[in-house]
Each structure stands twice: as C-alpha cells, then as structure tokens.
Design an enzyme around this catalytic site. Structure first.
Site, mmCIF file in Angstrom:
data_model
loop_
_atom_site.group_PDB
_atom_site.id
_atom_site.type_symbol
_atom_site.label_atom_id
_atom_site.label_comp_id
_atom_site.label_asym_id
_atom_site.label_seq_id
_atom_site.Cartn_x
_atom_site.Cartn_y
_atom_site.Cartn_z
ATOM 1 N N ILE A 1 0.682 -0.934 0.004
ATOM 2 C CA ILE A 1 0.556 -0.245 0.217
ATOM 3 C C ILE A 1 1.381 0.817 0.226
ATOM 4 C CG2 ILE A 1 -1.800 1.436 1.181
ATOM 5 C CD1 ILE A 1 -2.873 -1.119 2.691
ATOM 6 N N PRO A 2 1.028 1.812 -1.555
ATOM 7 C CA PRO A 2 2.048 2.383 -1.666
ATOM 8 C C PRO A 2 1.905 3.751 -1.022
ATOM 9 C CG PRO A 2 0.962 2.233 -3.259
ATOM 10 C CD PRO A 2 0.387 1.931 -2.302
ATOM 11 N N CYS A 3 2.326 4.097 0.681
ATOM 12 C CA CYS A 3 2.176 5.603 1.026
ATOM 13 C C CYS A 3 3.639 6.584 0.830
ATOM 14 C CB CYS A 3 2.448 5.176 2.138
ATOM 15 S SG CYS A 3 2.920 4.416 3.269
ATOM 16 N N HIS A 4 4.555 5.919 0.303
ATOM 17 C CA HIS A 4 5.195 6.823 0.137
ATOM 18 C C HIS A 4 5.584 7.493 -1.306
ATOM 19 C CE1 HIS A 4 6.015 2.730 -2.454
ATOM 20 N NE2 HIS A 4 6.265 3.639 -3.458
ATOM 21 N N ARG A 5 4.007 7.221 -1.900
ATOM 22 C CA ARG A 5 3.221 7.830 -3.238
ATOM 23 C C ARG A 5 2.345 9.575 -2.916
ATOM 24 N NH1 ARG A 5 2.184 2.031 -6.127
ATOM 25 N NH2 ARG A 5 4.202 1.542 -6.603
#
Length: 158
Positions: free
Chosen positions: A124-128
C-alpha cells in the site's frame, strides 16, 4: 489467525513480514536486539511469496504486487488506505487529492494521520503520497530518506 513471520534484508533495511492466509503487516526492524531471525525462511507460502515480490520490487522487476492483504483500521483509515493502494507505480499524488477522492476534502490532516498508520507500506504505497505540489517530501514512518529512496527507485522505470 496464526501469525507467521518472515524477514527480508531490503535496500532500505530489514523488513519483517507478518501474515497467515493474508499479509497483515510489514514493519521496518531498526533494532534487531535479541530476536532470532531466520531470514527468508517462513514456512508460510503467503509470507514467502510476499518476500519474493518485495525482492522483485527492489530489483525493479515488479511494479504491481499480487498478494492477499488484510487491512484493519477504522472505517476512515481503510477508506484512505484503499485509495492509496490505487496510486500507480512511479506516480505521486497529494494528501489533498486523496481527501478529495474519498469525498472528504476538508479532512487533510486526518488523511495524513491515516497514511502514517498504514500497516502494509510499499504494497500500500504510502511513499507515493506527497504534499500539494507533488514534489515536496514530508514525514514517512520509516524516515524521509527511505521515502526518497522508494520514489527514486520507481522513477528509474518511468
């Protein structure tokens, strides 16, 4: 549900993958301490598959994960996490845009808090998720330098 653990030495640090029939958490282990870590030795096929896919992601061979997940949080957190999961590889959107997409345009801080509590980073790409303007890095639970590393990794393919 029985929890199984697996470990992966990633370029950003030691990752602990926790799951059973689904992945429920990925953590960065900064202090190994007295833990007895058997790297990549999970006897759970889902945890092993997750570790393999994380390896492929860091080797720039995988852009989309195919792992069953269980995300547990408040209704609002789950709404945010499901929206974050839709952000395509190599792209970034703002916290404000997430708030708009979930029809809560005034919940900017709450969105930020939910993103920060994401139990399954990378997949779940929270870095995006970035500040408005799409280029400013702000907090990341695993450290700003790791967020920059992940964003740069994904930019290589675009």
């Amino acid at each position: 549900m029985a929890k199984n653990y697996g470990y992966y030495h990633s370029p950003i640090g030691l990752l602990e993958v926790i799951g059973g029939q689904e992945i429920i958490k990925i953590s960065l282990i900064e202090n190994v301490g007295n833990r007895n870590l058997s790297l990549d030795s999970s006897n759970n096929p889902i945890v092993s598959k997750c570790i393999k896919q994380l390896q492929q992601y860091f080797e720039e061979q995988l852009q989309t994960f195919d792992i069953p997940l269980v995300i547990r949080g408040t209704e609002f957190q789950e709404l945010v996490w499901n929206e974050v999961a839709k952000i395509p590889y190599g792209e970034a959107i703002s916290y404000q845009e997430i708030a708009k997409r979930i029809n809560r345009p005034n919940a900017l801080r709450a969105v930020g808090t939910a993103v920060g509590k994401n139990p399954i980073p990378i997949i779940i790409p929270c870095h995006r998720v970035v500040r408005a303007g799409k280029s400013k890095i702000i907090r990341f639970g695993w450290g700003k330098e790791r967020k920059i590393f992940l964003q740069n990794l994904e930019q290589k393919k675009n």
